[in-house]
Structure formats: C-alpha cells, structure tokens
Design a protein around this motif. Structure first.
Motif, PDB file in Angstrom:
ATOM      1  N   TRP A  24      12.691  -9.068  -2.545  1.00 25.28           N
ATOM      2  CA  TRP A  24      11.900  -8.297  -3.513  1.00 25.28           C
ATOM      3  C   TRP A  24      10.894  -7.359  -2.865  1.00 25.28           C
ATOM      4  CZ3 TRP A  24      14.706  -9.154  -7.517  1.00 25.28           C
ATOM      5  CH2 TRP A  24      15.336 -10.395  -7.660  1.00 25.28           C
ATOM      6  N   LEU A  25      10.698  -7.475  -1.564  1.00 26.85           N
ATOM      7  CA  LEU A  25       9.739  -6.624  -0.870  1.00 26.85           C
ATOM      8  C   LEU A  25      10.334  -6.237   0.479  1.00 26.85           C
ATOM      9  CD1 LEU A  25       6.797  -5.621  -1.469  1.00 26.85           C
ATOM     10  CD2 LEU A  25       6.005  -7.476   0.024  1.00 26.85           C
ATOM     11  N   PRO A  26      10.466  -4.938   0.769  1.00 23.06           N
ATOM     12  CA  PRO A  26      11.089  -4.508   2.035  1.00 23.06           C
ATOM     13  C   PRO A  26      10.329  -5.051   3.244  1.00 23.06           C
ATOM     14  CG  PRO A  26      10.875  -2.662   0.501  1.00 23.06           C
ATOM     15  CD  PRO A  26      10.096  -3.801  -0.084  1.00 23.06           C
ATOM     16  N   ILE A  27      11.062  -5.312   4.318  1.00 30.40           N
ATOM     17  CA  ILE A  27      10.452  -5.871   5.514  1.00 30.40           C
ATOM     18  C   ILE A  27       9.369  -4.962   6.078  1.00 30.40           C
ATOM     19  CG2 ILE A  27      12.264  -4.896   6.991  1.00 30.40           C
ATOM     20  CD1 ILE A  27      10.317  -8.224   7.530  1.00 30.40           C
ATOM     21  N   ASP A  28       9.546  -3.659   5.976  1.00 27.52           N
ATOM     22  CA  ASP A  28       8.515  -2.738   6.463  1.00 27.52           C
ATOM     23  C   ASP A  28       7.212  -2.913   5.684  1.00 27.52           C
ATOM     24  OD1 ASP A  28      10.343  -1.780   8.270  1.00 27.52           O
ATOM     25  OD2 ASP A  28      10.788   0.067   7.170  1.00 27.52           O
ATOM     26  N   GLU A  29       7.335  -3.164   4.383  1.00 27.28           N
ATOM     27  CA  GLU A  29       6.139  -3.363   3.564  1.00 27.28           C
ATOM     28  C   GLU A  29       5.506  -4.717   3.865  1.00 27.28           C
ATOM     29  OE1 GLU A  29       3.265  -2.363   0.603  1.00 27.28           O
ATOM     30  OE2 GLU A  29       4.644  -1.232   1.881  1.00 27.28           O
ATOM     31  N   ILE A  30       6.326  -5.720   4.093  1.00 29.11           N
ATOM     32  CA  ILE A  30       5.799  -7.040   4.477  1.00 29.11           C
ATOM     33  C   ILE A  30       4.989  -6.925   5.767  1.00 29.11           C
ATOM     34  CG2 ILE A  30       6.451  -9.349   5.280  1.00 29.11           C
ATOM     35  CD1 ILE A  30       8.903  -9.159   3.416  1.00 29.11           C
ATOM     36  N   GLU A  31       5.535  -6.199   6.733  1.00 26.16           N
ATOM     37  CA  GLU A  31       4.842  -6.026   8.007  1.00 26.16           C
ATOM     38  C   GLU A  31       3.583  -5.179   7.843  1.00 26.16           C
ATOM     39  OE1 GLU A  31       7.935  -4.407  10.420  1.00 26.16           O
ATOM     40  OE2 GLU A  31       8.816  -6.376  10.888  1.00 26.16           O
ATOM     41  N   ARG A  32       3.669  -4.149   7.022  1.00 23.60           N
ATOM     42  CA  ARG A  32       2.504  -3.282   6.810  1.00 23.60           C
ATOM     43  C   ARG A  32       1.343  -4.059   6.198  1.00 23.60           C
ATOM     44  NH1 ARG A  32      -0.238  -0.543   3.167  1.00 23.60           N
ATOM     45  NH2 ARG A  32       1.021  -1.307   1.421  1.00 23.60           N
ATOM     46  N   ARG A  33       1.651  -4.946   5.290  1.00 24.81           N
ATOM     47  CA  ARG A  33       0.617  -5.737   4.617  1.00 24.81           C
ATOM     48  C   ARG A  33       0.160  -6.928   5.457  1.00 24.81           C
ATOM     49  NH1 ARG A  33       1.914  -6.240  -1.855  1.00 24.81           N
ATOM     50  NH2 ARG A  33       2.830  -4.180  -2.195  1.00 24.81           N
ATOM     51  N   GLY A  34       0.877  -7.204   6.533  1.00 24.83           N
ATOM     52  CA  GLY A  34       0.505  -8.331   7.383  1.00 24.83           C
ATOM     53  C   GLY A  34       0.658  -9.671   6.697  1.00 24.83           C
ATOM     54  N   ILE A  35       1.693  -9.813   5.884  1.00 26.04           N
ATOM     55  CA  ILE A  35       1.910 -11.055   5.147  1.00 26.04           C
ATOM     56  C   ILE A  35       2.332 -12.161   6.103  1.00 26.04           C
ATOM     57  CG2 ILE A  35       3.364 -12.178   3.407  1.00 26.04           C
ATOM     58  CD1 ILE A  35       3.425  -9.486   1.928  1.00 26.04           C
ATOM     59  N   ARG A  36       1.626 -13.291   6.044  1.00 23.96           N
ATOM     60  CA  ARG A  36       1.902 -14.444   6.895  1.00 23.96           C
ATOM     61  C   ARG A  36       2.145 -15.664   6.012  1.00 23.96           C
ATOM     62  NH1 ARG A  36      -3.033 -13.326   7.682  1.00 23.96           N
ATOM     63  NH2 ARG A  36      -3.693 -15.520   7.665  1.00 23.96           N
ATOM     64  N   LEU A  37       3.225 -16.368   6.285  1.00 22.48           N
ATOM     65  CA  LEU A  37       3.544 -17.568   5.512  1.00 22.48           C
ATOM     66  C   LEU A  37       3.090 -18.802   6.279  1.00 22.48           C
ATOM     67  CD1 LEU A  37       7.032 -16.898   3.915  1.00 22.48           C
ATOM     68  CD2 LEU A  37       4.888 -17.351   2.742  1.00 22.48           C
ATOM     69  N   GLU A  38       1.799 -19.049   6.278  1.00 24.56           N
ATOM     70  CA  GLU A  38       1.256 -20.216   6.949  1.00 24.56           C
ATOM     71  C   GLU A  38       1.554 -21.470   6.128  1.00 24.56           C
ATOM     72  OE1 GLU A  38      -2.868 -19.339   7.308  1.00 24.56           O
ATOM     73  OE2 GLU A  38      -2.571 -17.668   8.704  1.00 24.56           O
ATOM     74  N   ASN A  39       1.341 -22.639   6.727  1.00 23.07           N
ATOM     75  CA  ASN A  39       1.476 -23.867   5.948  1.00 23.07           C
ATOM     76  C   ASN A  39       0.551 -23.823   4.734  1.00 23.07           C
ATOM     77  OD1 ASN A  39       1.977 -25.243   9.033  1.00 23.07           O
ATOM     78  ND2 ASN A  39       3.391 -25.803   7.397  1.00 23.07           N
ATOM     79  N   CYS A  40       1.086 -24.211   3.588  1.00 22.53           N
ATOM     80  CA  CYS A  40       0.364 -24.224   2.307  1.00 22.53           C
ATOM     81  C   CYS A  40       0.075 -22.831   1.749  1.00 22.53           C
ATOM     82  CB  CYS A  40      -0.929 -25.035   2.386  1.00 22.53           C
ATOM     83  SG  CYS A  40      -0.631 -26.830   2.417  1.00 22.53           S
ATOM     84  N   ALA A  41       0.699 -21.791   2.314  1.00 22.76           N
ATOM     85  CA  ALA A  41       0.576 -20.454   1.720  1.00 22.76           C
ATOM     86  C   ALA A  41       1.204 -20.470   0.330  1.00 22.76           C
ATOM     87  CB  ALA A  41       1.272 -19.420   2.594  1.00 22.76           C
ATOM     88  N   VAL A  42       0.631 -19.680  -0.583  1.00 23.02           N
ATOM     89  CA  VAL A  42       1.142 -19.598  -1.950  1.00 23.02           C
ATOM     90  C   VAL A  42       1.428 -18.141  -2.283  1.00 23.02           C
ATOM     91  CG1 VAL A  42       0.721 -20.094  -4.385  1.00 23.02           C
ATOM     92  CG2 VAL A  42      -0.215 -21.622  -2.627  1.00 23.02           C
ATOM     93  N   LEU A  43       2.706 -17.840  -2.522  1.00 22.75           N
ATOM     94  CA  LEU A  43       3.131 -16.514  -2.952  1.00 22.75           C
ATOM     95  C   LEU A  43       3.172 -16.492  -4.472  1.00 22.75           C
ATOM     96  CD1 LEU A  43       6.169 -16.383  -0.544  1.00 22.75           C
ATOM     97  CD2 LEU A  43       4.285 -14.752  -0.400  1.00 22.75           C
ATOM     98  N   ARG A  44       2.663 -15.404  -5.063  1.00 24.41           N
ATOM     99  CA  ARG A  44       2.703 -15.268  -6.522  1.00 24.41           C
ATOM    100  C   ARG A  44       3.614 -14.105  -6.906  1.00 24.41           C
ATOM    101  NH1 ARG A  44      -0.574 -12.616 -10.572  1.00 24.41           N
ATOM    102  NH2 ARG A  44      -1.906 -11.806  -8.908  1.00 24.41           N
ATOM    103  N   PHE A  45       4.547 -14.382  -7.806  1.00 21.28           N
ATOM    104  CA  PHE A  45       5.471 -13.380  -8.305  1.00 21.28           C
ATOM    105  C   PHE A  45       5.408 -13.340  -9.830  1.00 21.28           C
ATOM    106  CE2 PHE A  45       7.300 -14.923  -4.349  1.00 21.28           C
ATOM    107  CZ  PHE A  45       7.787 -13.785  -3.721  1.00 21.28           C
ATOM    108  N   SER A  46       5.495 -12.147 -10.394  1.00 16.40           N
ATOM    109  CA  SER A  46       5.770 -12.045 -11.823  1.00 16.40           C
ATOM    110  C   SER A  46       7.280 -11.954 -11.986  1.00 16.40           C
ATOM    111  CB  SER A  46       5.071 -10.828 -12.434  1.00 16.40           C
ATOM    112  OG  SER A  46       5.442  -9.632 -11.759  1.00 16.40           O
TER     113      SER A  46
END
Length: 206
Positions: free
Chosen positions: A166-188
C-alpha cells in the motif's frame, strides 16, 4: 479513529502491531516460522502499548494474532479481550535459515528491494508469497461485519510486506518508517483498499 461513512463507502481502521522483543530478537537470530519466548523487555513493552491504548481511548471490536506464540503472548499482554489466531499473518518462512544468525541474511534483491526469491531454494517463502497471504487474510478480516476497529498482532517481515503493498518502498524510506518491536501501523480500510495513516513506535506514545 472511529469508522466513518464517506458517501456509501464505509471506512474502517486496522491497527497492525509487531510482537514484543523475543529471545531470538535479542540474540539477532533469524526468526520466521520458528518461535522463541518474549524477553522481560518484550513483556514490559507490550504492557506499555496496552496502557497507551487505554489512555488514548482505543477500543477494538475484534482482535487477531498470528498462530505463533510470540504474537499471541503479546496480544494477551496488550488486551484481555477475546481474540482469534490466524495462520495468514504469521511471519515469513525462512526454511533452513530458521534460528541461524542474522548475519546470514542475503543482501536485498536490487530490483525488488527485499529478500526476493532467496529463501525459496532453502524451503522458505519469497516476498510475493508472504505479501499475498497477509493481504488476503487482513482483507478478509476487515470485510467481516462489525469489524470497524481491529487490532492484529503480526511480525516484522509479514507486516513490512503488507505495508509495501500500500505504500511504495521509496516513500517508506523517505519517511524513515521503522518496524521496531511493538510498533503499531494504522491503516484505514474501505472497498478492498488499505491506506497507510501512521505508525507509532514505543517512543511515540504519550
């Protein structure tokens, strides 16, 4: 976030959480289909997320986790509500690499920017297989009646491949998204489409 109607489209909300720190996470071992227990830190962090949910008034009408014990243990520390285990959101299978040191992980495929097909030859899964099963499972869950605000506890690899749908890898990298332990992603969610809204790692909760 409360579900809302936009025209005739019902928008729902999915909170996709990674499990707490495990012994294999601490030892930097590859952990896919195999399992290891939560550490004391993993237990404390999961409880902290549960407290943050309550503080922020987050109430889930349904809860799910993968069939792996580290996910169910995390969910039980976050909430005491009933839940269902589902195979479709289990972690990426790494074949004979299970339990080995993370230094054996391959370099990312330069085109797919993931492990690609590497683990297929060793009895594991590729990135597309993981993504397809997680997307199919979470879509089926969110399409169920009365599933307006759902919590699902999964894993880093599985959640990341879901995010990449749902989100391009370039955008994931640009935003610096990190999936650490107990990270919570929110989607509509609505009409079969998930939209990434935000992510909370432990330090983000107030």
């Amino acid at each position: 976030m409360i579900s809302r109607k936009v025209g005739i489209v019902l928008t729902k909300t999915l909170y996709l959480m990674r499990h707490g720190q495990t012994l294999f996470n601490k030892l930097h071992r590859i952990q896919g289909s195999c399992d290891s227990p939560l550490t004391e830190r993993g237990i404390a962090d999961a409880r902290r997320v549960g407290a943050a949910f309550r503080k922020n008034g987050l109430v889930f009408d349904h809860a799910y986790c993968s069939t792996q014990e580290r996910a169910s243990d995390t969910l039980e520390l976050v909430t005491d509500q009933p839940y269902e285990r589902v195979k479709g959101i289990k972690e990426w299978g790494f074949g004979v690499f299970e339990g080995e040191s993370e230094v054996l992980n391959p370099q990312p495929d330069p085109v797919r920017k993931s492990h690609g097909d590497f683990f297929l030859q060793y009895g594991g899964e590729n990135d597309i297989q993981v993504q397809e099963r997680v997307v199919a499972t979470l879509t089926a869950i969110m399409d169920k009646p009365d599933h307006e605000q759902v919590l699902a506890v999964s894993h880093a690899g599985a959640s990341f491949m879901f995010l990449r749908r749902w989100l391009p890898i370039d955008e994931i990298e640009r935003r610096g998204i990190r999936l650490e332990n107990c990270a919570v992603l929110r989607f509509s969610y609505g009409n079969g489409v998930f939209t990434f809204e935000d992510i909370h790692n432990l330090e983000d909760w107030n």
